[in-house]
Design a protein around this motif. Structure first.
Motif, PDB file in Angstrom:
ATOM      1  N   GLU A 324     -69.340  69.459-100.305  1.00 29.05           N
ATOM      2  CA  GLU A 324     -68.790  68.340-100.939  1.00 29.05           C
ATOM      3  C   GLU A 324     -67.322  68.435-100.779  1.00 29.05           C
ATOM      4  O   GLU A 324     -66.729  67.490-100.278  1.00 29.05           O
ATOM      5  CB  GLU A 324     -69.115  68.115-102.544  1.00 29.05           C
ATOM      6  CG  GLU A 324     -68.357  66.969-103.316  1.00 29.05           C
ATOM      7  CD  GLU A 324     -68.409  65.568-102.345  1.00 29.05           C
ATOM      8  OE1 GLU A 324     -67.760  64.485-102.618  1.00 29.05           O
ATOM      9  OE2 GLU A 324     -69.613  65.429-101.565  1.00 29.05           O
ATOM     10  N   ASP A 494     -74.073  65.468-108.846  1.00 27.78           N
ATOM     11  CA  ASP A 494     -73.378  64.203-108.933  1.00 27.78           C
ATOM     12  C   ASP A 494     -72.010  64.486-108.697  1.00 27.78           C
ATOM     13  O   ASP A 494     -70.959  63.565-108.965  1.00 27.78           O
ATOM     14  CB  ASP A 494     -73.269  63.814-110.460  1.00 27.78           C
ATOM     15  CG  ASP A 494     -74.410  63.047-111.024  1.00 27.78           C
ATOM     16  OD1 ASP A 494     -75.069  62.675-110.198  1.00 27.78           O
ATOM     17  OD2 ASP A 494     -74.900  62.998-112.094  1.00 27.78           O
ATOM     18  N   HIS A 496     -70.204  64.459-105.903  1.00 28.33           N
ATOM     19  CA  HIS A 496     -69.915  63.713-104.831  1.00 28.33           C
ATOM     20  C   HIS A 496     -69.462  62.306-105.523  1.00 28.33           C
ATOM     21  O   HIS A 496     -68.556  61.780-105.036  1.00 28.33           O
ATOM     22  CB  HIS A 496     -71.002  63.188-103.810  1.00 28.33           C
ATOM     23  CG  HIS A 496     -71.996  62.549-104.281  1.00 28.33           C
ATOM     24  ND1 HIS A 496     -73.012  62.995-104.914  1.00 28.33           N
ATOM     25  CD2 HIS A 496     -72.292  61.148-104.060  1.00 28.33           C
ATOM     26  CE1 HIS A 496     -73.968  62.008-105.335  1.00 28.33           C
ATOM     27  NE2 HIS A 496     -73.293  60.989-104.814  1.00 28.33           N
ATOM     28  N   ARG A 497     -69.986  62.000-106.790  1.00 28.87           N
ATOM     29  CA  ARG A 497     -69.495  60.739-107.315  1.00 28.87           C
ATOM     30  C   ARG A 497     -68.134  61.095-108.141  1.00 28.87           C
ATOM     31  O   ARG A 497     -67.581  59.944-108.240  1.00 28.87           O
ATOM     32  CB  ARG A 497     -70.456  60.297-108.188  1.00 28.87           C
ATOM     33  CG  ARG A 497     -71.720  59.945-107.693  1.00 28.87           C
ATOM     34  CD  ARG A 497     -72.667  59.685-108.783  1.00 28.87           C
ATOM     35  NE  ARG A 497     -72.517  58.589-109.661  1.00 28.87           N
ATOM     36  CZ  ARG A 497     -72.683  58.585-110.795  1.00 28.87           C
ATOM     37  NH1 ARG A 497     -73.591  59.495-111.296  1.00 28.87           N
ATOM     38  NH2 ARG A 497     -72.401  57.766-111.736  1.00 28.87           N
ATOM     39  N   ALA A 498     -67.671  62.393-108.363  1.00 32.98           N
ATOM     40  CA  ALA A 498     -66.560  62.348-109.185  1.00 32.98           C
ATOM     41  C   ALA A 498     -65.250  62.960-108.296  1.00 32.98           C
ATOM     42  O   ALA A 498     -64.106  62.789-108.612  1.00 32.98           O
ATOM     43  CB  ALA A 498     -66.526  63.776-109.976  1.00 32.98           C
ATOM     44  N   THR A 499     -65.450  63.195-107.003  1.00 31.02           N
ATOM     45  CA  THR A 499     -64.506  63.464-106.122  1.00 31.02           C
ATOM     46  C   THR A 499     -63.390  62.316-105.744  1.00 31.02           C
ATOM     47  O   THR A 499     -62.844  62.566-104.790  1.00 31.02           O
ATOM     48  CB  THR A 499     -65.118  64.144-104.744  1.00 31.02           C
ATOM     49  OG1 THR A 499     -65.946  63.349-104.076  1.00 31.02           O
ATOM     50  CG2 THR A 499     -65.604  65.680-104.952  1.00 31.02           C
ATOM     51  N   SER A 500     -63.882  61.052-106.118  1.00 29.41           N
ATOM     52  CA  SER A 500     -63.156  59.960-105.839  1.00 29.41           C
ATOM     53  C   SER A 500     -61.640  60.285-106.394  1.00 29.41           C
ATOM     54  O   SER A 500     -60.543  59.497-106.013  1.00 29.41           O
ATOM     55  CB  SER A 500     -63.602  58.569-106.465  1.00 29.41           C
ATOM     56  OG  SER A 500     -63.708  58.981-108.057  1.00 29.41           O
ATOM     57  N   GLN A 571     -66.860  53.809-113.589  1.00 35.20           N
ATOM     58  CA  GLN A 571     -67.658  54.654-113.099  1.00 35.20           C
ATOM     59  C   GLN A 571     -67.664  55.922-113.852  1.00 35.20           C
ATOM     60  O   GLN A 571     -66.764  56.537-114.384  1.00 35.20           O
ATOM     61  CB  GLN A 571     -67.087  55.381-111.704  1.00 35.20           C
ATOM     62  CG  GLN A 571     -68.299  56.172-110.892  1.00 35.20           C
ATOM     63  CD  GLN A 571     -67.556  56.803-109.627  1.00 35.20           C
ATOM     64  OE1 GLN A 571     -66.513  56.987-109.686  1.00 35.20           O
ATOM     65  NE2 GLN A 571     -68.358  56.956-108.746  1.00 35.20           N
ATOM     66  N   VAL A 573     -69.550  59.815-114.649  1.00 34.32           N
ATOM     67  CA  VAL A 573     -70.074  60.751-113.927  1.00 34.32           C
ATOM     68  C   VAL A 573     -69.727  61.976-114.864  1.00 34.32           C
ATOM     69  O   VAL A 573     -68.645  62.238-114.813  1.00 34.32           O
ATOM     70  CB  VAL A 573     -69.717  60.846-112.384  1.00 34.32           C
ATOM     71  CG1 VAL A 573     -68.453  60.894-112.407  1.00 34.32           C
ATOM     72  CG2 VAL A 573     -70.409  62.028-111.942  1.00 34.32           C
TER      73      VAL A 573
END
Length: 988
Positions: A324, A494, A496-500, A571, A573
């Motif tokens: 990731e 999950d 990949h959803r937090a690396t925003s 969002q 996560v």
């Protein structure tokens, strides 16, 4: 040693006692070191941006004069200078601030040093300091240690600038810099002898003509003597002057300094300051030659983007995390490549157990891709890893105020470094966010693959879960909280959803509007102001079992249960709630109500050109009642002064700067604002009468008159997220800024208690390079004596590369770990330089054939570049001006020296060439060539630009513009002309 320190302390306690241009604060129309440094930096940076714009075919119409400002220059240097583009000057402005604060520090740290101020005719000593400092700057830039280079450059500028105030250079009618001061290969000449009288007493207090006429007629160089404690000086010599210079009361009375308009020679103050600006520009031009144009702009940090910095656990269970990290970094690189938001540099620090590093830092995105792509998850066995060691390395390598992201699923093994890492966070104001993953949360067993590929399954605690122990996770939460970052806890699936949040942080011109932490949690309402300059507003909430409601200025609300609502998208996560706010027509006061019994954090960020930075400073009476940089934690219950630099242009008005308690008590202490004059415009001194107890943050409020709100200003608020603690302990340390490879440096330090009590203190000294060091394990203060002293020794291995930076952190902790403070020193390892001769340019042949149709014809230049038999050798040849083709090759000369052969060819439409030649010691030479229609080629070699020598150039062949062979007579005439005109060596 103790006597000299006592004298210095006495000296600094006396107001108005120093001998120098004032460091920061101007008065009565005087020019300060701050003004001189900033003017020179802006002008030289503008010249570099203009040259790069010309090479890229862009327009650069900004006048290079005293009207330059940071915001105007940042826009002009930007490839996208449209009125709609978002321009942030915070990094550029912070770099300049670092330089002039380091400049001012010379008056504190070296107040009684004659050489640092060119007092008492110490010209050799002053020039030696400049020479050593320039070598340090060039070595640091070459290694990419730009912070250390800025600090060293500031110190060098102080000494160089003082020459023009303290000597009789301008009294002799000179209006150009004395270039020999930055040219150690040239001799200092016409120095007044030790027994040569130089001054007569001032008549009636008028010192305008107290320098002896014969000294000026003979061009003898002198400077004033200064002594705070004794009136002794050599017979007939000039004094510095001023009420605290005791030598000025002894015949010949008076002084010759030009420090301000009220000085003995104050009538020449502005003249001396103007020459000091030009001298500083000349110094910067030399550094530019060694660094290259792009390297020079990196030194000035004139960029719109931040660094991308990852610290990554590489043990066996981290395969998903590394994948990731690769994905998000590649996404950032690919989406921003070639834009103003492309990261200025990339930093990677892997860690595991038993090792960490190596540190990888590069400006090349492809190299970073290769290095992060090469990471593999392997090894392990025992769960704890050397996370803090890796983070320490990243904190010292990354520029101040960087965003650092740590990926791990394991507790830290090196918890003893917590206080050191916290000190570095406070000092650098960098933000650290931890991406904490635990794959057993998703019903999978935590496994670590050994080097041989076998699997090891670790039992869960209590047989139910193998989550990181709360005490281990709390360490990461504490560090994130101290820095203003987050501890994001997610499953590996999950992640990949937090690396925003990483992609958000990579956007240019990031500002923090609000940062709050509550531990333990409680129900509370928070408010923050959104101004019209804000773009891409995001709010982050981390914590468990919480609920929140967001309310816009118009009264519209949205709760956490609405993933998509009228105010934005939410969002969720793991423990992270990311809210992307819709700010269109929603400027004004927002509110968010949070409710949780667990600890939580709230952070609101966005993009804006309006931002600020700050440094703690302290008054020192000896330097005109001025201020210098203060390191470490502020003293509990004491007053404090901040130097605050605000970006955003003339449209910004600051209304309040406050220290806000981080505990949530609501207590904040407003400071008194003083706008600094001169060329800064956005710099304030903020005096706070009482520092809050415990941790606090710095918050700024103001008004912005944007183009769309001319009728009424828009309110704004900004915050520096880093939490600062107070301490009753004072730790001070001072050392030379450099050491040589293989040498040992001794760093004396002092520990004191603010309340004068005694006690025993644990001492820790760590450095980020792993250099061998020694220090006392503890020191004790005897009640009534007030302080204790110790010494840290630090040894640089003989193999250390020149230009390597090392950060030394010295901590003193009270009994029971109840209180702690620190001193941080940043040192350079610099090899001794013995080569001071610039490279030479010898033309072998030139030819031209330039008819009316310039695009169809070419001219050529062939030359040999040498660095002399005892030189260090040519390191780099770059094309600064010219659109032709440059090829280089290496040969061995007749004397056995290495020769770099250059072959340059260009169309006759590109009639000039400028080649910059740098040897391995950083000495700079310049080869200039030009072709003239119907005449031939004119070539000159310059090392720098004030002393001119003329040398004949051997011309092997040349042709006229018509292309026909030259007649012998014409050929001879041209050879004679070329012998007089062609080979010109101009030296700075």
């Amino acid at each position: 040693m103790q006597t000299s320190l006592l004298l210095m302390a006495l000296y600094l306690s006396i107001p108005g006692g120093t001998q120098a241009f004032k460091p920061l604060i101007s008065g009565g129309g005087s020019i300060t070191h701050r003004d001189i440094t900033q003017r020179a930096v802006l002008r030289k940076t503008a010249e570099v941006c203009r040259a790069l714009a010309a090479a890229q075919g862009r327009d650069f119409s900004l006048p290079i004069d005293d009207s330059l400002s940071i915001i105007k220059l940042q826009k002009a240097c930007s490839a996208d200078s449209s009125s709609s583009s978002l321009v942030s000057t915070i990094l550029f402005q912070s770099a300049i601030v670092k330089m002039y604060l380091s400049n001012a520090l010379v008056d504190m740290a070296f107040a009684l040093s004659k050489a640092h101020h060119f007092d008492g005719e110490t010209f050799q000593g002053g020039r030696a300091l400049i020479t050593a400092g320039v070598s340090e700057v060039k070595a640091s830039v070459k290694r990419g240690s730009f912070l250390l280079a800025r600090l060293a450059l500031g110190r060098v500028c102080h000494t160089l600038q003082d020459f023009y105030s303290h000597s009789n250079w301008v009294e002799m009618g000179n209006r150009q810099p004395y270039s020999t001061l930055i040219r150690p290969d040239l001799q200092l000449v016409n120095l007044a002898g030790p027994s040569t009288p130089t001054c007569r007493s001032c008549m009636g207090g008028n010192c305008t003509d107290n320098i002896l006429p014969e000294v000026l007629q003979q061009g003898l160089l002198t400077s004033g003597y200064f002594n705070l404690f004794s009136s002794n000086k050599p017979a007939g010599k000039c004094s510095h002057g001023g009420s605290f210079d005791r030598t000025s009361g002894r015949d010949p009375e008076g002084g010759i300094n030009k420090d301000d308009v009220g000085s003995s020679h104050g009538h020449l103050h502005h003249t001396a300051a103007d020459v000091a600006v030009n001298a500083t520009m000349e110094l910067l031009e030399d550094i530019r030659g060694a660094a290259g144009d792009k390297g020079f702009l990196r030194l000035m940090d004139i960029t719109q983007s931040s660094v991308l910095c990852f610290v990554i656990d590489t043990t066996g269970s981290m395969s998903d995390d590394i994948t990731e990290a690769k994905r998000v970094s590649f996404s950032i690189i690919d989406s921003k490549r070639g834009t103003q938001q492309e990261p200025s540099s990339y930093i990677l620090v892997p860690f595991n157990d038993p090792g960490f590093g190596p540190l990888i830092t590069t400006t090349n995105a492809d190299i970073f891709k290769q290095r992060i792509n090469a990471l593999t998850a392997s090894g392990g066995g025992d769960i704890p890893e050397l996370c803090l060691s890796g983070l320490q390395l990243a904190l010292t390598a990354a520029p101040p105020s960087s965003e650092i992201f740590v990926f791990t699923d394991a507790p830290a093994k090196d918890t003893a470094l917590k206080s050191t890492v916290t000190a570095l966070i406070e000092s650098t104001k960098s933000v650290v966010t931890f991406m904490l993953t635990d794959n057993l949360r998703s019903s999978r067993r935590r496994r670590r693959r050994s080097m041989g590929g076998a699997s090891a399954v670790w039992p869960s605690q209590g047989g139910a879960s193998n989550r990181m122990a709360q005490s281990d996770a709390q360490l990461y939460r504490d560090l994130a909280q101290a820095s203003g970052g987050q501890a994001i806890e997610v499953t590996k699936e999950d992640l990949h959803r937090a690396t925003s949040v990483i992609e958000d942080a990579s956007d240019a011109a990031q500002v923090t509007v609000l940062q709050e932490v509550r531990s333990p949690g409680k129900a509370e309402n928070f408010s923050f102001t959104v101004d019209e300059s804000m773009r891409n507003l995001n709010a982050y909430i981390t914590g468990g079992s919480l609920s929140f409601t967001l309310t816009s200025p118009s009264g519209v609300s949205q709760s956490n249960s609405e993933a998509s609502g009228p105010l934005g998208t939410i969002q969720t996560v793991g423990n992270l709630h990311r809210i992307s706010l819709t700010t269109h027509n929603n400027t004004g006061l927002w509110e968010i109500s949070l409710n949780s019994l667990e600890s939580y954090s709230l952070k609101v960020i966005g993009q804006s050109s309006v931002n600020f930075g700050y440094h703690f400073v302290e008054a020192f009476g000896g330097a005109h009642g001025d201020f210098g940089l203060k390191e470490g934690r502020p003293l509990t219950g004491d007053n404090i002064t901040l130097l605050v630099s605000v970006t955003g242009g003339d449209s910004v008005t600051v209304t309040a700067v406050a220290l806000v308690e981080a505990s949530g008590s609501g207590s904040e202490v407003n400071g008194t604002l003083q706008l600094l004059g001169g060329t800064g415009g956005g710099d304030f001194l903020v005096t706070v009468a009482r520092v809050p107890q415990g941790e606090f943050v710095v918050r700024l409020r103001g008004e912005s008159n944007s183009a769309t709100t001319k009728s009424s200003p828009s309110l704004f608020q900004r915050q520096v997220s880093t939490q600062i603690k107070t301490s009753s302990i004072s730790v001070t340390a001072q050392a030379d800024s450099t050491l040589e490879p293989g040498s040992t440096i001794s760093v004396p330090f002092t520990v004191a208690m603010a309340n004068g009590t005694g006690g025993a203190f644990t001492v820790r000294a760590t450095n980020d390079r792993g250099f061998t060091s020694s220090f006392p394990a503890s020191v004790s203060i005897v009640t009534g004596e007030g302080e204790a002293k110790g010494t840290v020794t630090l040894t640089a291995p003989a193999s250390t590369s020149s230009g390597t930076d090392v950060t030394l952190t010295i901590e003193a902790e009270s009994a029971g770990a109840a209180d702690l403070n620190y001193a941080i020193l940043r040192l350079s390892v610099v090899s001794k330089v013995t080569d001071f001769t610039p490279p030479q340019c010898g033309v072998v042949s030139v030819s031209s054939n330039c008819p009316a149709d310039c695009g169809a014809s070419y001219w050529q230049l062939s030359a040999n570049l040498t660095d002399g038999a005892n030189g260090t050798g040519i390191d780099r040849v770059t094309l600064r001006q010219g659109n032709g083709t440059l090829n280089t090759s290496t040969e061995v000369g007749t004397g056995g020296e290495n020769v770099t052969r250059i072959e340059y060819s260009a169309t006759c439409c590109s009639k000039k060439v400028e080649l910059v030649v740098v040897d391995r010691a950083g000495n700079v030479g310049v080869c200039l060539g030009s072709v003239k229609d119907s005449v031939g080629v004119v070539v000159s070699s310059t090392a720098q630009a004030s002393v001119t020598n003329t040398t004949a150039v051997p011309v092997v062949s040349t042709t006229s513009t018509g292309g026909s062979p030259l007649t012998l007579s014409l050929y001879l005439r041209i050879c004679v002309m070329l012998s007089l005109l062609l080979w010109k060596r101009v030296e700075l």
